[in-house]
Design a protein around this motif. Structure first.
Motif, short mmCIF file in Angstrom:
data_model
loop_
_atom_site.label_atom_id
_atom_site.label_comp_id
_atom_site.label_asym_id
_atom_site.label_seq_id
_atom_site.Cartn_x
_atom_site.Cartn_y
_atom_site.Cartn_z
N ASN A 53 0.86 -1.18 0.00
CA ASN A 53 0.00 0.00 0.00
C ASN A 53 0.89 1.23 0.00
O ASN A 53 1.29 1.73 1.04
CB ASN A 53 -0.93 0.00 1.22
N THR A 54 1.22 1.68 -1.20
CA THR A 54 2.09 2.84 -1.34
C THR A 54 1.26 4.12 -1.45
O THR A 54 0.06 4.09 -1.70
CB THR A 54 2.96 2.72 -2.61
N ARG A 55 1.92 5.25 -1.27
CA ARG A 55 1.27 6.55 -1.42
C ARG A 55 0.71 6.68 -2.82
O ARG A 55 -0.43 7.13 -3.01
CB ARG A 55 2.28 7.68 -1.15
N GLN A 56 1.48 6.26 -3.83
CA GLN A 56 1.03 6.37 -5.22
C GLN A 56 -0.21 5.53 -5.47
O GLN A 56 -1.15 5.98 -6.13
CB GLN A 56 2.16 5.96 -6.18
N ARG A 57 -0.20 4.33 -4.95
CA ARG A 57 -1.35 3.44 -5.12
C ARG A 57 -2.58 4.06 -4.46
O ARG A 57 -3.68 4.06 -5.03
CB ARG A 57 -1.02 2.08 -4.49
N THR A 62 3.69 11.51 -8.84
CA THR A 62 3.66 10.13 -9.32
C THR A 62 3.94 10.09 -10.82
O THR A 62 3.32 10.82 -11.60
CB THR A 62 2.28 9.49 -9.04
N GLY A 63 4.88 9.27 -11.21
CA GLY A 63 5.27 9.17 -12.62
C GLY A 63 4.33 8.29 -13.43
O GLY A 63 3.59 7.47 -12.89
N ARG A 72 2.07 0.68 -13.77
CA ARG A 72 2.27 -0.48 -12.90
C ARG A 72 1.13 -0.62 -11.90
O ARG A 72 0.64 -1.72 -11.64
CB ARG A 72 3.61 -0.37 -12.15
N ALA A 73 0.69 0.50 -11.35
CA ALA A 73 -0.36 0.47 -10.33
C ALA A 73 -1.69 0.00 -10.91
O ALA A 73 -2.37 -0.85 -10.31
CB ALA A 73 -0.52 1.84 -9.68
#
Length: 137
Positions: A7-11, A41-42, A48-49
């Motif tokens: 659970n990343t910030r980007q996700r 976020t790139g 990927r997400a």
């Protein structure tokens, strides 16, 4: 073996963005919306997400008319369903298709296939777009 998703910030940013959208959007469109919100976020991370979120059943993916993958937060997370999509505004309704399920099972059995998966998207014009188009024509 199940893959554990971090659970990343980007996700979390992508899920929050998708929660506020009713229509399907491409990874590029999602990236642009994130950037407009000030996210760093790139684009590769977005790709990927959404792939990971699709695999986990949290996000639905469709193929647009030009072949591009477009994504939307799944309202029926984890349950099999189909979509009715407006070709003009992108409004999407998640639908059940018991007759389609029976048909798919019969076709698979007739050809000795097992573990068959399928996706059905019905594309048409929603009532709002039909009314708007009638008013301009």
């Amino acid at each position: 073996m199940a893959v554990i998703q971090r659970n990343t910030r980007q996700r979390a940013e992508i899920l929050a963005l998708l929660d506020g959208l009713d229509e399907f959007r491409s990874a590029q469109q999602l990236h642009e919306l994130l950037r407009a919100r000030g996210s760093s976020t790139g684009l590769a991370t977005v790709y990927r997400a959404v792939q990971s979120l699709t695999e986990s059943g949290e996000v639905d993916v469709l193929r647009s008319e030009d072949g591009e993958s477009v994504y939307r937060r799944c309202e029926r997370r984890g349950s099999h369903h189909h979509h009715l999509v407006c070709r003009y505004c992108g409004r999407t309704v998640e639908i059940d298709g018991p007759a389609a399920e029976t048909w798919a099972d019969q076709i698979a059995a007739a050809h000795a296939f097992v573990d068959v998966e399928h996706t059905i998207e019905l594309v048409g014009t929603c009532a709002d777009c039909r009314a708007a188009r009638s008013a301009t024509h």
